[in-house]
Design an enzyme around this catalytic site. Structure first.
Site, PDB file in Angstrom:
ATOM      1  N   CYS A  18      -0.403   3.762   2.184  1.00 40.69           N
ATOM      2  CA  CYS A  18       0.047   3.944   3.477  1.00 40.69           C
ATOM      3  C   CYS A  18       1.255   3.936   4.059  1.00 40.69           C
ATOM      4  CB  CYS A  18      -0.729   2.594   4.037  1.00 40.69           C
ATOM      5  SG  CYS A  18      -2.504   2.109   3.012  1.00 40.69           S
ATOM      6  N   ASP A  19       1.779   3.688   3.095  1.00 34.99           N
ATOM      7  CA  ASP A  19       3.855   3.381   4.164  1.00 34.99           C
ATOM      8  C   ASP A  19       3.814   4.520   2.916  1.00 34.99           C
ATOM      9  OD1 ASP A  19       2.744   2.046   5.632  1.00 34.99           O
ATOM     10  OD2 ASP A  19       2.325   0.509   4.337  1.00 34.99           O
ATOM     11  N   CYS A  35       1.064  -1.400   0.587  1.00 38.45           N
ATOM     12  CA  CYS A  35      -0.017  -0.053  -0.154  1.00 38.45           C
ATOM     13  C   CYS A  35       0.942   1.241  -0.019  1.00 38.45           C
ATOM     14  CB  CYS A  35      -0.803   0.340   0.867  1.00 38.45           C
ATOM     15  SG  CYS A  35      -1.600   1.748   1.387  1.00 38.45           S
TER      16      CYS A  35
END
Ligand code: NDP
Length: 315
Positions: free
Chosen positions: A144-145, A141
């Site tokens: 997200c990261d 992701c």
């Protein structure tokens, strides 16, 4: 030890666009739906940024915001939204029978109708060096990261819309993005491909696969291989993003519901009916072709209407 039992007319499993849309329709039809969110409340859209293709948002909307609003809309009509995970099921083969769904191995919901909207999860390559470094620089992701790799060099695997979208996203944060596509072309839409090619710091490599992820505790590089001439090369990166598609979340239904060879639930004709009376499927869990928020929402609506009609027939 016997588990707590609760009887409901309508149970919805999953909290993506399909689950919440089913809930809006089911609640408005007075089915008093209970919705369990699963491990990732809001589903895949909570890990995306701009959603520009959902009708009704002329300026686009952030994925997480859209999911909060969908939940609020479902709750406005009385949906009981609960955090919890369906851990096992025992469907009744009898028309009108109660279907048993166990939540967190603690509680049994006995439901006249069940709408399955459990979606799909990211796939990984499955090579040992990738598995070992999940959480240590390997992620599925980017949204997200990606932030953790600000100003650093990263790589992304995949040639679909997800990979193209995430590569473009990463290119705005990271100093360089190496994009690895195993074929000699990308599967992504022309518009997405154009965005990738227009990003100066994306190094697009075709016919290239990962031989090994390098690094002991954290990702330090990749050994990549050209699958035409077998030539290997090492590149330095600190983050690896996997964007090679998804697997439907159907393991708990195995042996009870009909699935295709990839594990997607099979529905009957144009409807959302599964092979079990009173059990319906909507969203990505039954759709490997379109997989869009708007199509998932559409099938969520259909599932609630199918459930309503089924209950009416029983009376
Ligand atoms: P896709 O299945 O479309 O693409 C997967 C990609 O990963 C392909 O390029 C595939 O290669 C590659 N791949 C698969 N397995 C491996 C492997 N083991 N090693 C290397 N590469 C691999 O998945 P997406 O998640 O990209 O998209 C899913 C759906 O969601 C699509 O319908 C897409 O259009 C949609 N989508 C739409 C968006 C939007 O409209 N904004 C954004 C994101 C997704 P190959 O081609 O060789 O099989």
């Amino acid at each position: 030890m016997s588990l707590e039992i609760e009887k409901v007319k309508n149970l919805i499993i999953g909290s993506g666009p399909a689950g919440y849309t089913a809930a809006i329709y089911a609640a408005r039809a007075d089915l008093k739906p209970v919705l369990y969110t699963g491990l990732e409340p809001g589903g895949q859209l909570t890990t995306t940024t701009d959603v520009d293709n959902f009708p009704g948002y002329p300026d686009g909307i952030q994925g997480p915001k859209m999911m909060v609003e969908l939940q609020q809309q479902a709750e406005r009509f009385g949906t009981d939204v609960r955090v919890g995970m369906a851990t096992s099921v025992k469907f009744s083969s009898k028309k009108g029978g109660f279907h048993i769904v166990t939540i967190d191995d603690k509680k049994e919901i006995h439901a006249k109708t069940v709408i399955i909207s459990t979606g799909a999860s990211a796939k990984y390559l499955g090579i040992p060096s990738e598995q070992r470094l999940r959480g240590g620089g390997v992620s599925a992701c980017a949204v997200c990261d990606g932030f953790f790799y600000k100003g650093q060099e990263v790589a992304i695997v995949g040639g679909g819309d997800t990979a193209a979208e995430e590569a473009t996203y990463l290119s705005k944060i990271c100093s360089k993005v190496t994009m690895l596509v195993r074929k000699d072309h990308m599967r992504a839409s022309k518009a997405m491909q154009h965005r990738v090619r227009a990003s100066k710091n994306i190094d697009l490599r075709f016919n290239t696969e990962i031989d090994k992820v390098l690094g002991e505790q954290v990702v330090e590089g990749l050994r990549i291989v050209n699958n035409i001439n077998g030539k290997k090369e090492e590149i330095k990166i600190s983050g690896l993003f996997i964007a090679i598609g998804h697997k439907p979340n159907t393991d708990i239904f195995s042996g009870q519901l009909d699935m295709d060879s990839d594990g997607y639930l099979i529905t009957n004709g144009k409807s959302t009916k599964t092979n079990i009376h009173g059990v319906f499927a909507s969203g990505d869990v039954q759709d490997k072709e379109y997989r869009q928020a708007v199509t998932a929402a559409g099938t969520g609506c259909m599932a609630a209407l199918d459930a309503e009609r089924y209950l009416a027939e029983l009376q």
